[in-house]
Write a protein that holds these residues in place. Sequence first.
Motif, PDB file in Angstrom:
ATOM      1  N   ILE A 212     121.756  50.027  58.644  1.00 18.65           N
ATOM      2  CA  ILE A 212     122.646  51.307  57.999  1.00 18.65           C
ATOM      3  C   ILE A 212     123.352  50.477  57.476  1.00 18.65           C
ATOM      4  O   ILE A 212     123.889  51.379  56.354  1.00 18.65           O
ATOM      5  N   GLU A 213     123.838  49.868  58.319  1.00 23.34           N
ATOM      6  CA  GLU A 213     125.683  49.523  57.577  1.00 23.34           C
ATOM      7  C   GLU A 213     126.073  48.334  56.630  1.00 23.34           C
ATOM      8  O   GLU A 213     127.014  48.310  55.755  1.00 23.34           O
ATOM      9  N   SER A 214     124.378  47.752  56.160  1.00 25.17           N
ATOM     10  CA  SER A 214     124.720  46.965  54.951  1.00 25.17           C
ATOM     11  C   SER A 214     125.028  46.917  53.801  1.00 25.17           C
ATOM     12  O   SER A 214     124.370  48.268  53.652  1.00 25.17           O
ATOM     13  N   PRO A 215     126.164  46.646  53.059  1.00 29.04           N
ATOM     14  CA  PRO A 215     126.530  47.007  51.724  1.00 29.04           C
ATOM     15  C   PRO A 215     125.389  47.136  50.857  1.00 29.04           C
ATOM     16  O   PRO A 215     124.187  46.430  51.010  1.00 29.04           O
ATOM     17  N   ALA A 216     125.552  47.848  49.886  1.00 30.51           N
ATOM     18  CA  ALA A 216     123.709  48.178  49.233  1.00 30.51           C
ATOM     19  C   ALA A 216     124.004  46.528  48.186  1.00 30.51           C
ATOM     20  O   ALA A 216     124.837  46.171  47.299  1.00 30.51           O
ATOM     21  N   GLY A 217     122.475  46.416  48.031  1.00 33.38           N
ATOM     22  CA  GLY A 217     122.483  45.087  47.583  1.00 33.38           C
ATOM     23  C   GLY A 217     120.855  44.759  46.860  1.00 33.38           C
ATOM     24  O   GLY A 217     119.885  46.279  46.832  1.00 33.38           O
ATOM     25  N   ASP A 218     120.740  44.027  46.624  1.00 36.11           N
ATOM     26  CA  ASP A 218     119.481  43.658  45.978  1.00 36.11           C
ATOM     27  C   ASP A 218     117.831  43.942  47.038  1.00 36.11           C
ATOM     28  O   ASP A 218     116.936  44.095  46.887  1.00 36.11           O
ATOM     29  N   ASP A 219     118.083  43.817  48.215  1.00 34.72           N
ATOM     30  CA  ASP A 219     117.511  43.512  49.028  1.00 34.72           C
ATOM     31  C   ASP A 219     117.182  44.337  50.126  1.00 34.72           C
ATOM     32  O   ASP A 219     118.175  44.670  50.691  1.00 34.72           O
ATOM     33  N   GLN A 220     116.324  44.107  50.819  1.00 36.92           N
ATOM     34  CA  GLN A 220     116.103  45.162  51.778  1.00 36.92           C
ATOM     35  C   GLN A 220     116.325  44.817  52.444  1.00 36.92           C
ATOM     36  O   GLN A 220     116.718  43.750  53.018  1.00 36.92           O
TER      37      GLN A 220
END
Lengths: 517, 242
Positions: free
Chosen positions: A112-120
Amino acid sequence: MDVRSQIAMVFHLDKCIGCHTCSIACKNIWTDRKGAEYMWWNNVETKPGTGYPTKWEDQDIYKGGWKKNGKEKISLRGSGKYKGLLNIFHNPHLPVLDDYYEPWTYKYLDLIESPAGDDQPTARPVSLVTGKPLDIKSGPNWDDDLSGTPEYARRDPNLENLSKAEQEAMFQLEKMAMFYLPRICNHCLNPACVASCPSGAIYKRGEDGVVLINQKVCRAWRMCVTACPYKKSYYNWNTGKSEKCILCYPRLEAGHAPACMHSCVGRIRYLGVLLYDADKIEEAASVSDEELIDSQLDLILDPFDEEVIRNAKENGVADSTIKAAQTSPVYKFVKEWGLALPLHAEYRTLPMLFYVPPMLPVMASLSTTDDSGQAVKLDPIAKFWDKNHRYDTTSKTIMQTVEQARFPVKYMANLFGTGNEEKLIEVLKKQLAVRVHRRHVTVGDVDAGLTNDTLNEVKLTAEIADDIYRLTSLAKFDDRFNIPPAHREQAIEMLENAGDTKGSTGFGFKETPQRGL
Amino acid sequence: MTPFNVIFFIALPYAALLMFFVGTIYRYKATKFKFSSLSSQFLETRKLYWGSVPFHWGILFLFFGHLIAFLFPSSILAWNQQPVRLIILEVSAFVGGVVTLLGLINLFYRRLTDARLRKVTSLIDILLEALLITEIFLGLWVAFGYRWGSSWFATVLSPYLKSIFTFSPNIDAVVMLPFIIQLHIILAFVIFLIIPFTRLVHVLVYPLSYLWRPYQKVIWNWDRKQIRSTQTKWTIHKPRNN
Ligand code: SF4
Ligand code: SF4
């Protein structure tokens, strides 16, 4: 005669579906704590398999249980007064964390907390010991349902005395079979854990035979972990104290079934009182391997015998407990019917958990028949066995197949019969006879003569067979668990006096509010 | 009698003794759950062998060596009268010291480098191990640099320690000793002082009684011979057998 009462158990292995509900019930109540995450006071392992901790049955590695020296005496295999105290600085036979598994959790919040990025984002596993990311190499029930057979099932210590050919036969894909073995502490009559504890922290409760570790006296000498041949005493690396199954004694005292038993989905578990003669324990544990099971069963006394009852009363056994012994489902399975056997009696701890050995491989054996009629009915692309072979489930030939079962009796005998196949065959035949009899009663395709013969062969009557059937298949909660009250009117939790503590402590009190100087 | 001497050779030993007795007894009574050797073998066993075994046997040997020299100084002096016996004693004590030190260094290294062990290591553990390493190192230095310690221990230190225990401290001799020896003595007192705050308390509960107790242990929560008897008086007290 020193008559004592013991809360004993029977697990009916034919009924276990391997759902692990019992393990989870126990974990949620007792071992969901730091340092205890890896402990499974109740665990269910697949047999054949190496179990938990891995290869626990191999006493050449772990040196658990008692061994017989020479004619009379028995002694602890890997601990005891001299060995224990000499090895106290480093116990060479101690199973370590990796023999169980390193407990872990997942970093769920990363999802939930991971910053938006290219990978799931993923939830990485992290060790519950170090908190560091972990490469999971094994876990609880890693070999469940025969997974990883070459690594696990094939290395089962119980295969040792099976010939190469017998082993190969067991692991042929078409013939492979397995069963589940739920295990908890056996609350033994001759507990190796108690005997090995240098501090004297472990004791058996006189009133009901529950084996407990006094957490205030344990000093982390770790000898019980080695000594228990079933590896049912665990070391809490966080508190520096050993812990083990307490048979949910707070529940028992209140008349409830232990959590694992209460929650058992397959209803395989039975719990009840046995009366035994404590004077004969040492003697019973010291006989030769072949006589061990009989000598253990001989310890268990007839609760209807006048002499036994008189002695029990003299020893402070309550009437309600004697009554419970007379109606105990465990007494029926173990003594009256002779259907349940101890697991690995050769460890000589006189375990008080008995197993009805599973019969599943017996009922369906591979036989050569003309199966062409059957094959016609089958969808051509459906897989079926070699046309001329099929699983034989007819009751006519069943009795002959016990010895030639798909699951070698020898293997079972290593688990439940101290290697004695006769014992196992006797028990399996009894179970078969009950099935034949019930088939005769309900389906009616077995003729009365054959039914009588099979029953007679194992010395059962139709009435007893019906009783066995009833307690096995139809038993309700109260039939399976016959728990005498702990007589709390005498004492709260059997350790403290009701008058001393009633209404005296509550939240926030560390000290009993006692009158000052 | 400088303040230094008074503080370290009179005040400190009494503080250590007081703290040792009061602290350990209090802890035993109040926080018994925390009385444990806190073994870490379950998390790491191989390296432990090369640390724990030499360390424990070594320190036992050294401890009893010091104790005997303190309690029976005359017998040590008698033994040392022959040079060969003196040398045998000194050499074995020195070897014992080296073994202990190596074991302890192994333990210290293991504790600091293993990720799992870091989780069960407290500050006081590290402090204690550092103190012990220093103490044993100093001991070896003393043994090597100020030769025939077993003899002068018996003549100089035994009387001093005895004077402490008999509450008539006499420090005339200790104050004359070289500083390294003094440091060794002071550190020993410090270690005694902190015992109640460390895992060292496990020494005090070494389970010798195991040797004479029967193997099996059964506890009754009531007196089974009396509970059913109508003659027994009703009591509000806990049964005495647990
Ligand atoms: S199974 Fe193990 S832990 Fe349980 S009583 Fe027996 S020896 Fe002790
Ligand atoms: S809950 Fe019962 S049926 Fe399920 S695994 Fe445990 S013992 Fe077997």
